[in-house]
Write a protein that holds these residues in place. Sequence first.
Motif, PDB file in Angstrom:
ATOM      1  N   PRO A 107       0.839  -1.201   0.000  1.00  0.00           N
ATOM      2  CA  PRO A 107       0.000   0.000   0.000  1.00  0.00           C
ATOM      3  C   PRO A 107       0.874   1.251   0.000  1.00  0.00           C
ATOM      4  CG  PRO A 107      -0.669  -1.533   1.737  1.00  0.00           C
ATOM      5  CD  PRO A 107       0.635  -2.026   1.206  1.00  0.00           C
ATOM      6  N   ARG A 108       0.267   2.360  -0.380  1.00  0.00           N
ATOM      7  CA  ARG A 108       0.992   3.623  -0.349  1.00  0.00           C
ATOM      8  C   ARG A 108       1.335   3.964   1.099  1.00  0.00           C
ATOM      9  NH1 ARG A 108      -1.039   9.482  -2.743  1.00  0.00           N
ATOM     10  NH2 ARG A 108       0.867  10.638  -2.264  1.00  0.00           N
ATOM     11  N   LEU A 109       2.611   4.266   1.335  1.00  0.00           N
ATOM     12  CA  LEU A 109       3.075   4.504   2.695  1.00  0.00           C
ATOM     13  C   LEU A 109       2.925   5.978   3.073  1.00  0.00           C
ATOM     14  CD1 LEU A 109       6.335   2.357   2.734  1.00  0.00           C
ATOM     15  CD2 LEU A 109       4.000   1.686   3.310  1.00  0.00           C
ATOM     16  N   VAL A 110       2.472   6.218   4.275  1.00  0.00           N
ATOM     17  CA  VAL A 110       2.298   7.570   4.805  1.00  0.00           C
ATOM     18  C   VAL A 110       2.870   7.601   6.218  1.00  0.00           C
ATOM     19  CG1 VAL A 110       0.657   9.376   5.414  1.00  0.00           C
ATOM     20  CG2 VAL A 110       0.200   7.906   3.445  1.00  0.00           C
ATOM     21  N   LEU A 140       5.653  -1.574   8.889  1.00  0.00           N
ATOM     22  CA  LEU A 140       5.304  -1.686   7.481  1.00  0.00           C
ATOM     23  C   LEU A 140       4.047  -2.534   7.325  1.00  0.00           C
ATOM     24  CD1 LEU A 140       6.311  -1.111   4.539  1.00  0.00           C
ATOM     25  CD2 LEU A 140       7.434  -3.357   4.635  1.00  0.00           C
ATOM     26  N   PRO A 141       3.054  -2.083   6.531  1.00  0.00           N
ATOM     27  CA  PRO A 141       1.859  -2.898   6.324  1.00  0.00           C
ATOM     28  C   PRO A 141       2.158  -4.094   5.425  1.00  0.00           C
ATOM     29  CG  PRO A 141       1.771  -0.928   4.965  1.00  0.00           C
ATOM     30  CD  PRO A 141       2.976  -0.769   5.854  1.00  0.00           C
ATOM     31  N   ALA A 142       1.309  -5.095   5.489  1.00  0.00           N
ATOM     32  CA  ALA A 142       1.485  -6.288   4.659  1.00  0.00           C
ATOM     33  C   ALA A 142       1.170  -5.965   3.203  1.00  0.00           C
ATOM     34  CB  ALA A 142       0.582  -7.413   5.148  1.00  0.00           C
ATOM     35  N   PRO A 143       1.849  -6.605   2.257  1.00  0.00           N
ATOM     36  CA  PRO A 143       1.593  -6.351   0.834  1.00  0.00           C
ATOM     37  C   PRO A 143       0.315  -7.032   0.358  1.00  0.00           C
ATOM     38  CG  PRO A 143       3.257  -8.046   1.070  1.00  0.00           C
ATOM     39  CD  PRO A 143       2.952  -7.564   2.456  1.00  0.00           C
ATOM     40  N   THR A 144      -0.078  -6.704  -0.853  1.00  0.00           N
ATOM     41  CA  THR A 144      -1.255  -7.303  -1.465  1.00  0.00           C
ATOM     42  C   THR A 144      -1.069  -8.814  -1.635  1.00  0.00           C
ATOM     43  OG1 THR A 144      -1.704  -5.256  -2.671  1.00  0.00           O
ATOM     44  CG2 THR A 144      -2.750  -7.262  -3.496  1.00  0.00           C
ATOM     45  N   GLY A 145      -2.087  -9.578  -1.287  1.00  0.00           N
ATOM     46  CA  GLY A 145      -2.039 -11.021  -1.439  1.00  0.00           C
ATOM     47  C   GLY A 145      -1.480 -11.770  -0.244  1.00  0.00           C
ATOM     48  N   ALA A 146      -1.054 -11.051   0.786  1.00  0.00           N
ATOM     49  CA  ALA A 146      -0.453 -11.696   1.956  1.00  0.00           C
ATOM     50  C   ALA A 146      -1.521 -12.249   2.893  1.00  0.00           C
ATOM     51  CB  ALA A 146       0.431 -10.708   2.700  1.00  0.00           C
ATOM     52  N   PRO A 294      12.221  -9.167  -3.075  1.00  0.00           N
ATOM     53  CA  PRO A 294      11.213  -8.752  -2.100  1.00  0.00           C
ATOM     54  C   PRO A 294      11.799  -8.475  -0.718  1.00  0.00           C
ATOM     55  CG  PRO A 294      10.998 -11.089  -2.588  1.00  0.00           C
ATOM     56  CD  PRO A 294      11.965 -10.535  -3.575  1.00  0.00           C
ATOM     57  N   PHE A 295      12.905  -9.146  -0.368  1.00  0.00           N
ATOM     58  CA  PHE A 295      13.520  -8.874   0.921  1.00  0.00           C
ATOM     59  C   PHE A 295      14.143  -7.478   0.948  1.00  0.00           C
ATOM     60  CE2 PHE A 295      17.369  -8.823   3.556  1.00  0.00           C
ATOM     61  CZ  PHE A 295      16.773  -8.976   4.795  1.00  0.00           C
ATOM     62  N   GLN A 296      14.883  -7.135  -0.094  1.00  0.00           N
ATOM     63  CA  GLN A 296      15.467  -5.801  -0.175  1.00  0.00           C
ATOM     64  C   GLN A 296      14.373  -4.726  -0.171  1.00  0.00           C
ATOM     65  OE1 GLN A 296      18.788  -4.429  -1.067  1.00  0.00           O
ATOM     66  NE2 GLN A 296      19.787  -6.307  -0.404  1.00  0.00           N
ATOM     67  N   GLN A 297      13.310  -4.994  -0.890  1.00  0.00           N
ATOM     68  CA  GLN A 297      12.195  -4.042  -0.935  1.00  0.00           C
ATOM     69  C   GLN A 297      11.575  -3.852   0.449  1.00  0.00           C
ATOM     70  OE1 GLN A 297       8.744  -5.564  -2.875  1.00  0.00           O
ATOM     71  NE2 GLN A 297       7.810  -3.559  -3.205  1.00  0.00           N
ATOM     72  N   THR A 298      11.327  -4.944   1.141  1.00  0.00           N
ATOM     73  CA  THR A 298      10.690  -4.883   2.462  1.00  0.00           C
ATOM     74  C   THR A 298      11.580  -4.161   3.467  1.00  0.00           C
ATOM     75  OG1 THR A 298       9.504  -6.951   2.019  1.00  0.00           O
ATOM     76  CG2 THR A 298       9.688  -6.267   4.306  1.00  0.00           C
ATOM     77  N   ALA A 299      12.860  -4.501   3.492  1.00  0.00           N
ATOM     78  CA  ALA A 299      13.777  -3.866   4.437  1.00  0.00           C
ATOM     79  C   ALA A 299      13.921  -2.381   4.139  1.00  0.00           C
ATOM     80  CB  ALA A 299      15.130  -4.557   4.379  1.00  0.00           C
ATOM     81  N   THR A 300      13.955  -2.013   2.875  1.00  0.00           N
ATOM     82  CA  THR A 300      14.100  -0.600   2.506  1.00  0.00           C
ATOM     83  C   THR A 300      12.876   0.213   2.904  1.00  0.00           C
ATOM     84  OG1 THR A 300      15.559  -1.145   0.643  1.00  0.00           O
ATOM     85  CG2 THR A 300      14.433   0.976   0.565  1.00  0.00           C
ATOM     86  N   LEU A 301      11.701  -0.317   2.658  1.00  0.00           N
ATOM     87  CA  LEU A 301      10.475   0.409   3.012  1.00  0.00           C
ATOM     88  C   LEU A 301      10.357   0.582   4.521  1.00  0.00           C
ATOM     89  CD1 LEU A 301       7.923  -1.151   0.490  1.00  0.00           C
ATOM     90  CD2 LEU A 301       9.040   1.080   0.358  1.00  0.00           C
ATOM     91  N   GLN A 302      10.698  -0.455   5.282  1.00  0.00           N
ATOM     92  CA  GLN A 302      10.658  -0.311   6.735  1.00  0.00           C
ATOM     93  C   GLN A 302      11.688   0.709   7.208  1.00  0.00           C
ATOM     94  OE1 GLN A 302       8.485  -1.867   9.304  1.00  0.00           O
ATOM     95  NE2 GLN A 302       9.433   0.045   9.963  1.00  0.00           N
ATOM     96  N   GLN A 304      12.652   3.336   5.548  1.00  0.00           N
ATOM     97  CA  GLN A 304      12.119   4.653   5.227  1.00  0.00           C
ATOM     98  C   GLN A 304      11.067   5.105   6.243  1.00  0.00           C
ATOM     99  OE1 GLN A 304      10.822   3.948   1.192  1.00  0.00           O
ATOM    100  NE2 GLN A 304      12.725   4.746   0.327  1.00  0.00           N
ATOM    101  N   LEU A 305      10.252   4.191   6.716  1.00  0.00           N
ATOM    102  CA  LEU A 305       9.254   4.557   7.704  1.00  0.00           C
ATOM    103  C   LEU A 305       9.892   5.005   9.023  1.00  0.00           C
ATOM    104  CD1 LEU A 305       6.436   1.859   7.278  1.00  0.00           C
ATOM    105  CD2 LEU A 305       6.254   4.327   6.901  1.00  0.00           C
TER     106      LEU A 305
END
Length: 307
Positions: A107-110, A140-146, A294-302, A304-305
Motif C-alpha cells: 500500500p501507499r506509505l504515509v 510496514l503494512p502487509a503487501p497485497t495477497g499476503a 522482495p527482501f530488499q524491498q521490504t527492508a528498505t520500506l521499513q 524509510q518509515l
Amino acid sequence: MTEQTTERAPEGPAGEPTPTPEPTPERPAGPVAETDAGPVAETPTERSAEPVAPRRTRRVLWAVARWTAAVAVCGGVGTGTALGITGLDRDEVPGLATESDGRWEYPRLVLPALPVDKPRPFTAANDGEIHHADPRALLLPAPTGATPDPKLDGGFVSTEAYLSLYGEEFRGELRKSLSDSTLRHVVARGWTMPDGTRTSIHLLRFSSVAYAESYGDVALEVDGTSGPKALPLGVETPVPEALADDVEVPDTRAYVYREKKPYGAEQTRWAYVQAGDTLALITQTRKGESLAVPFQQTATLQNQLLG
C-alpha cells in the motif's frame, strides 16, 4: 367540386389588405398527411397556408443539435480513454506490460501523525532522536495477497516472543541485555505470501538512542566484521550484504544478512535497522531459497518509515 370565390378586401391605413374571414370550405377526400396527432386529410387551402420557412428552420436546428451531441459524446469518450490510460501503470496497459521483477505490491506509505508539538526523530528540535509516533503506526503494512499472521497482527508482543526468533543458545544473554537496557515496547507484524515466503518485522523501542545503539552494537554485534553474534533460529553461518545504494535513508543504519549455503529445507534473510531510539529486525524465510528482491524491498520500506 365546389367553387370558391374570394372578394377583394378593402385596404387598410398602410395600404395593406385587411383580411376578412373566409368561408369554411368543404374538406374533400385528398391526400393524407402524417402528423404527431395522427393522419389527417390535407386540403389545398391548408397546404397553401402552411409556413414553409419555419419548418425548414426547425429541421436545420434539429440536425445541428444531433451533430453537436454526437461530437460531444465522441469527445467525452476519447477524453475518458486518454485519462484512463494515463492513469494506469505501465504494466496495466495492454501492449505495454513488462515482466515483474519480483517486487511485492505494498500500500501507499504515509508517515504517521505526531502528537501536538512533537518533532520527527531526526530534526534539529529532536536531539534525542526519539520517535514520538505510536510504534504500531511505524510498522510496514502487509503487501497485497499476503495472509496475515494472527500472532503478529501489528500490536504489542512480549519480549519472549521476540527472543523466540533466535537460537536457544543466544536467548539468555539477549534477555539480560534487554533487561538492562530499559526496553520500552516491542511491536510486530507478520505475514505469508502465496509462494510461501514468511515475513516478520519487530520494532524494539528503547528509552533512549544510547540504549538502542548499545543493544545493537554490543549484544547483537550487528556491525561485526564476521556477522552478528546472535543468529536467527536455524541459521549457522551468516553472509553480510547491503541494501541498494540508491535508496539509502539518512540518519539510519542498516545491516543486512543472508544464510550461507549449504542450508536446510529453507533459507533465511534478515536485516537490522538502527534508527534513533528504535531497532528493527526484519526476517524472511522461504522453502528452497529466500528471494533477494522482495527482501530488499521490504527492508528498505521499513527503513524509510523509521527515518
